[in-house]
Write an enzyme that holds these catalytic residues in place. Structure first.
Site, PDB file in Angstrom:
ATOM      1  N   GLY A 260       0.858  -7.530  -4.025  1.00  0.00           N
ATOM      2  CA  GLY A 260      -0.429  -6.852  -3.927  1.00  0.00           C
ATOM      3  C   GLY A 260      -0.586  -5.824  -5.026  1.00  0.00           C
ATOM      4  O   GLY A 260      -1.638  -5.715  -5.657  1.00  0.00           O
ATOM      5  N   GLU A 297       0.476   2.684  -3.002  1.00  0.00           N
ATOM      6  CA  GLU A 297       1.193   2.765  -4.284  1.00  0.00           C
ATOM      7  C   GLU A 297       1.249   4.200  -4.802  1.00  0.00           C
ATOM      8  O   GLU A 297       2.255   4.613  -5.375  1.00  0.00           O
ATOM      9  CB  GLU A 297       0.554   1.838  -5.317  1.00  0.00           C
ATOM     10  CG  GLU A 297       0.437   0.383  -4.885  1.00  0.00           C
ATOM     11  CD  GLU A 297       1.734  -0.233  -4.382  1.00  0.00           C
ATOM     12  OE1 GLU A 297       2.827   0.226  -4.756  1.00  0.00           O
ATOM     13  OE2 GLU A 297       1.656  -1.203  -3.595  1.00  0.00           O
TER      14      GLU A 297
END
Length: 868
Positions: A260, A297
Site C-alpha cells: 500500500g 506511514e
C-alpha cells in the site's frame, strides 16, 4: 525444486559481525544498466575478519578496501563473503543492476517512466551487496545522477544538501539523512512529476516543507493526501507529543507497487491508490483509506523509523503499534464506533481465518522462510489488538507513560517486542508477565461464558472458560491474560454498578485462568449482560443469548459497538439456523421480531447514519465460513442472499423512505455526509432486490455526481444481477478505460460477479486495455476479488476456478512471487471444504510444489498447506 529453501528461527538471532556507521551511495541511473557505488564505513564488532553481505540479482563490478582493490572474496548465490579484513575500514562496492527488467518490484525498478525503490523487507540486496538486516543502522548520504530532461526530480531520504549538472545533459542531487537507519528504509525516486507543495509548522516552531509528487495531469487528485498529511502531523503532536524531525517530508505516488505504501525516512513511496482522489474518481472509502494510510506511514516516523526492529521476527513491534496509532487517528477524526466496527470485521473475518489456516502464526513468528509472507493480518491487525489490550489494561495515561519511556530507552536503536512490553510494564506498574503470551501463542482463543443469578442472595455470577485450539505448528496452548470488558443492565436499561466484596470494581475483568468465576453483589434483579464490549480482546465469544436479550442490547446498550455486536449476534443465530435448514431441504426463515428489531434501528433518528448502515450490513461469506469446521459454500451463499431479500421485502417502505430522504445535492467528504451516503447506499443494496430495483439503480447511476454513488449503483446491480448490469459496466468502461486506477473498481466488480459465467468474463476482462498482470493493483482487483470474494464461482465444483488460480499463480511465480503469495491464500484452506473440492485444490497445490523454480514465497505456503 533444485534447492529447498531453509527456514530461519528467531531463537538463532545473533548480533551482526560488523557495524556500518555511514553509507555513501551514488546511483548513475540508466534503464537497463544502473551503476551503484556504495562506500561503507565498517567496524568489526565480533571476533571475525570475514564480512558476509547479502546480494540478489546484482552484478559485482569491483571491491576495494581502504582505497586498495580487494580480491579476497567469494560470491555465493545470494551473498558475498569478503575475507581477511582489518578491524576498521572503508569498503567500496560497485554493482550493476537492470531496473527495467525488475518485474518483482523489489529493490530499484521502473514504474511507468520513473525509477523507484521498494526495500522492505529484503529488497536493498537487489541494489548492492550489503548487510541487509534491520539491526544494522547507518547514516545514509545518497547522490542520484540521471538525464535532466527525462528525470528532473531526483529524490532520496533526508534533506537535500547539494546539486549540480554534468556533461551529456545529466544532473545530480545529493541527499543526507542525519538519522541512522537500516537499509530497508532507504528510498530513491527519479522522474518527471507534478508537485503539490505546502508546509507545516511544528509545535516547536520549525517549518517543514511538504511535497507530494504525482504523475503529470494528476495534481487535482493530490489535495486530500496533503490535508491528511497535515492532519497526521498535528494529531501526532497532540495525542503522542511526537514532532517531525527533518526539514522536508515527501510522498511519491507510483502505479506499480506491491504494497500500500512505505515509510522510507522522509520520502514515503505510495501506491497511487492511497494518494490520488477527487469526487469523480474516488469513493468515500478511498478518501478514508488515503487518510488512514497517509497517517500510518507518517506515524512510522517514530514507531518504525526512529525505533526500528532488531530482526524481522519483531515486525509487529512497528506494524501492530502503528496500526493501533492509525486506527486511533481515524477514530479521533471520524466516528469511533464505525471505525471500531470496521477493525473488528477485519479481525473476525480474514484474520480469524488466517489463525485457522496452515499459515497460522503468533504476532511474533518463531520461524520464517520468506519474510514477505509475514506481512499478514495477524502481524498487523491482531498485533494492533494486542497493543489495544495493553491500552485497555493501562488506560490512556499509563499507556502514554509507557510510550514515553519506550522512546527514551530505544530512540535510534533496533528494538524488540519485549523492549516495548517492558517499557509499558515499568512505566505503569501493571504486571504483564502472563500477557506476553499473546506475542508467542498462535490461534484464536474462545471465551465460553455462562451466567447464574441468585435472587435470594442478590448475586450474579459469570463463569468464564478460555481455550485455544491447536494450530499447525503449535499444539499446546496456555491460558492467556484476556481483558474482558462487561456491563450489566437492569430491565429498564439502566447500567448496574459492579461490586465485589463490598467495593465497586472496574468493568474490565482480568481473565487469566482456564476457568474463572466472577461474582457480583447487590444485584437486585436478573441482569442482561453486555459482554466483550469494544471487542476488548481478539477472541471468539460463546454465550447463549436469547433473541429478546440481543434485541434489548440493540436498543439499550450505552456503547454503540455493543449495540452493533448484538445485531451481529442476532443475525448470526439465524444465519446458522438457516444454513442447517437449507442442508435439510427447508427454506430460509426470519422471525418478525428480528425484522422489527432492524426496522427499529433503521428508523432511530438518534443514531448516526453510518452506524445504522453497519448494523444493517450482514456479515460476508468469508466471515460466516469461519464459523464452521467444514464450509458449505452454496448453503452459506443461499442463506445470505435470501436473508437480504427477506429484509429488503419486509422493510421496503422504510428503506425506500430512508433512501430518498438522504439524497445530497452537494458532494463533500465531511464525515456526516459520508455517513449519509453510506446508509443511503446500503438501502439501495437492499432495494435492488425488490420489484423496482433495476429502475432505481439506473436512476442513481445516471444522476450521480460522485464516484461513491456511481460504484454503489454498479455494486447493487452486480450483487442483485439486475438487467442493467451490463449497460452500466460498459458505460463505465467507455468513460474510464484510460485510467487504470479508476478501472480497478470495475475490475473488482468483474471479479465479484456472482453470475455463472463469471470466470469467462474475467478472462475477457484480462484482455481489457487497462489490465496488466504486471500491475499489482490490476491483478489484486480482478483476480484477487474472484479468489477471495466470489466464493460460489471460485469454488465451482467443476474445478475451473482452481485451475484458473493455478495458471495465474504459476505465471506470477516467475514475474512477481510476492503478489502470487498474496493471491494463494484461499487455496491454502482447502481442507475445510468437501472431499471433491479438496481433491481439486490439492491438484493445483501439487502442481505448484513440483515446479523447478518455485519461489520461496510460494514454497513456504504450499508446503505448509500440504503438510497441515
Amino acid at each position: 525444486m533444485a534447492h529447498t529453501p531453509q527456514a530461519k528461527y528467531r531463537k538463532d538471532y545473533q548480533s551482526p559481525s560488523h557495524t556500518i556507521s555511514d553509507l555513501d551511495l551514488t546511483f548513475d541511473l540508466h534503464d537497463k544498466a544502473t551503476l551503484v557505488t556504495a562506500v561503507s564505513q565498517v567496524k568489526q564488532q565480533l571476533d571475525s575478519t570475514t564480512l558476509n553481505l547479502e546480494g540478489d540479482n546484482v552484478e559485482l563490478k569491483s571491491i576495494s578496501v581502504n582505497g586498495e582493490e580487494w580480491s579476497d572474496y567469494t560470491i555465493h548465490p545470494a551473498s558475498l563473503e569478503i575475507a581477511n579484513l582489518p578491524s576498521e575500514f572503508e569498503l567500496v562496492i560497485v554493482t550493476l543492476i537492470d531496473p527495467e527488467a525488475n518485474s518483482a518490484l523489489e529493490g530499484l525498478y521502473k514504474s511507468g517512466g520513473a525509477f523507484c525503490t521498494q526495500c522492505e523487507a529484503e529488497g536493498f540486496r537487489r541494489i548492492t551487496y550489503y548487510m541487509d538486516r534491520p539491526d544494522v543502522l547507518a547514516k545514509f548520504t545518497t547522490t542520484v545522477i540521471a538525464d535532466k530532461a527525462q528525470y528532473p526530480f531526483l529524490l532520496s531520504n533526508g534533506n537535500r544538501v547539494d546539486e549540480g549538472e554534468v556533461e551529456g545533459g545529466r544532473h545530480w542531487v545529493k541527499w543526507q539523512d542525519p538519522h541512522p537507519k537500516p537499509a530497508y528504509l532507504f528510498a530513491l525516486v527519479a522522474g518527471d512529476f507534478d508537485v503539490l507543495r505546502d508546509k507545516y509548522t511544528t509545535k516547536s516552531g520549525r517549518d517543514v516543507a511538504l511535497e507530494i509528487f504525482v504523475d503529470k495531469g494528476n495534481l487535482d487528485r493530490a489535495s486530500h493526501a496533503m490535508v491528511s498529511l497535515i492532519n497526521s502531523m498535528k494529531w501526532d503532536e497532540e495525542r503522542f507529543d511526537l514532532e517531525y524531525d527533518l526539514d522536508i517530508y515527501m510522498i511519491v505516488a507510483v502505479d506499480f507497487f506491491n504494497m500500500g505504501a512505505m515509510e522510507n525516512k522522509g520520502l514515503n513511496i505510495f501506491n497511487s491508490k492511497f494518494v490520488l482522489a477527487n469526487n469523480q474518481t474516488a469513493t468515500d472509502a478511498d478518501y478514508l483509506g488515503i487518510e488512514a494510510v497517509i497517517g500510518h506511514e507518517y506515524f512510522h516516523n517514530w514507531t518504525g523509523n526512529r525505533v526500528t526492529c532488531r530482526d524481522w521476527f519483531q515486525l509487529s513491534l512497528k506494524e501492530g503499534l502503528t496500526v493501533f496509532r492509525d486506527q486511533e487517528f481515524s477514530s479521533d477524526l471520524g466516528s469511533r464506533a464505525v471505525n471500531r466496527i470496521g477493525n473488528v470485521r477485519t479481525i473476525r473475518g480474514p484474520q480469524f481465518a488466517e489463525d485457522a489456516s496452515p499459515m497460522s502464526h503468533p504476532i511474533r513468528p518463531e520461524k520464517v522462510i520468506e519474510m514477505n509472507n509475514f506481512y499478514t493480518l495477524t502481524v498487523y491487525e491482531k498485533g494492533s489488538e494486542v497493543i489495544r489490550m495493553m491500552h485497555t489494561l493501562l488506560g490512556e495515561v499509563g499507556f502514554q507513560k509507557g510510550m514515553k519511556l519506550y522512546f527514551e530507552r530505544h530512540d535510534g536503536t533496533a528494538a524488540t517486542c519485549e523492549d516495548f512490553v517492558a517499557a509499558m510494564e515499568q512505566a505503569s506498574g501493571v504486571d504483564l508477565t502472563q500477557f506476553r503470551l499473546w506475542y508467542s501463542q498462535s490461534g484464536t482463543p474462545t471465551l465460553r461464558v455462562e451466567s447464574d443469578y441468585d435472587a435470594e442472595n442478590k448475586t450474579y455470577s459469570l463463569t468464564v472458560e478460555q481455550s485455544t485450539e491447536a494450530t499447525h505448528e503449535q499444539k499446546e496452548k496456555q491460558a492467556l491474560h484476556i481483558p474482558f470488558d462487561i456491563e450489566l443492565y437492569s430491565a429498564s436499561g439502566e447500567p448496574i454498578t459492579l461490586q465485589c466484596n463490598g467495593e465497586k470494581v472496574h468493568n474490565v475483568l482480568d481473565v487469566k485462568q482456564d476457568k474463572q468465576i466472577f461474582v457480583f453483589e447487590n444485584v437486585t434483579e436478573q441482569p442482561i449482560p453486555s459482554l466483550l464490549r469494544e471487542f476488548s480482546a481478539p477472541v471468539k465469544l460463546e454465550y447463549d443469548y436469547s433473541d429478546d436479550e440481543l434485541i434489548f442490547l440493540m436498543v439499550n446498550a450505552r456503547n454503540e459497538f455493543a449495540r452493533w455486536d448484538a445485531s451481529q449476534m442476532l443475525l448470526g443465530k439465524y444465519i446458522r439456523t438457516n444454513i442447517d435448514n437449507i442442508q435439510q431441504g427447508k427454506g430460509v426463515e426470519l422471525p418478525e421480531s428480528v425484522i422489527d428489531a432492524f426496522r427499529g434501528v433503521l428508523l432511530n433518528e438518534e443514531l448516526e447514519p453510518a452506524f445504522i448502515s453497519e448494523v444493517l450490513s450482514l456479515p460476508n461469506h468469508n466471515e460466516v465460513s469461519g464459523w464452521f469446521k467444514q464450509v458449505d459454500v452454496d448453503a452459506i451463499a443461499t442463506v445470505l442472499k435470501e436473508m437480504k431479500v427477506t429484509l429488503a421485502q419486509n422493510l421496503n417502505d422504510e428503506l425506500s423512505a430512508t433512501y430518498h430522504s438522504l439524497k445530497q445535492d452537494e458532494y463533500t467528504i465531511e464525515h456526516a455526509a459520508i455517513g449519509k451516503r453510506s446508509l443511503r447506499n446500503t438501502c439501495l443494496a437492499f432495494l435492488a432486490n425488490n420489484e423496482n430495483g433495476d429502475a432505481l439503480v439506473v436512476e442513481q447511476y445516471n444522476s450521480s455526481n460522485n464516484m461513491t454513488d456511481t460504484i454503489a449503483a454498479m455494486s447493487a446491480a452486480n450483487a442483485a444481477q439486475l438487467p442493467c448490469r451490463e449497460t452500466l459496466m460498459q458505460d463505465y468502461s467507455d468513460k474510464w478505460k484510460h485510467d487504470g486506477l479508476v478501472m480497478d473498481k470495475w475490475f473488482a466488480l468483474q471479479g465479484m460477479n456472482p453470475a455463472s459465467n463469471a470466470l469467462d468474463n474475467i478472462k475477457v476482462s484480462m484482455e481489457h486495455s487497462a489490465f496488466s498482470l504486471k500491475n499489482p493493483n490490476r491483478t489484486r482487483n480482478l483476480i484477487g476479488s474472484f479468489l477471495n470474494f466470489n466464493a460460489v464461482q471460485f469454488h465451482a465444483k467443476s474445478g475451473e476456478g482452481y485451475q484458473f488460480a493455478g495458471e495465474i499463480l504459476r505465471e506470477l511465480n516467475s514475474s512477481n512471487p510476492q503478489v502470487a503469495s498474496r493471491l494463494i491464500d484461499p487455496l491454502l484452506k482447502y481442507r475445510r471444504y468437501d472431499q471433491q473440492r479438496q481433491d481439486l485444490i490439492k491438484v493445483e497445490l501439487e502442481k505448484l510444489k513440483a515446479m523447478d523454480n518455485l519461489a520461496k514465497d510460494l514454497f513456504e505456503k504450499v508446503t505448509k498447506a500440504l503438510e497441515a
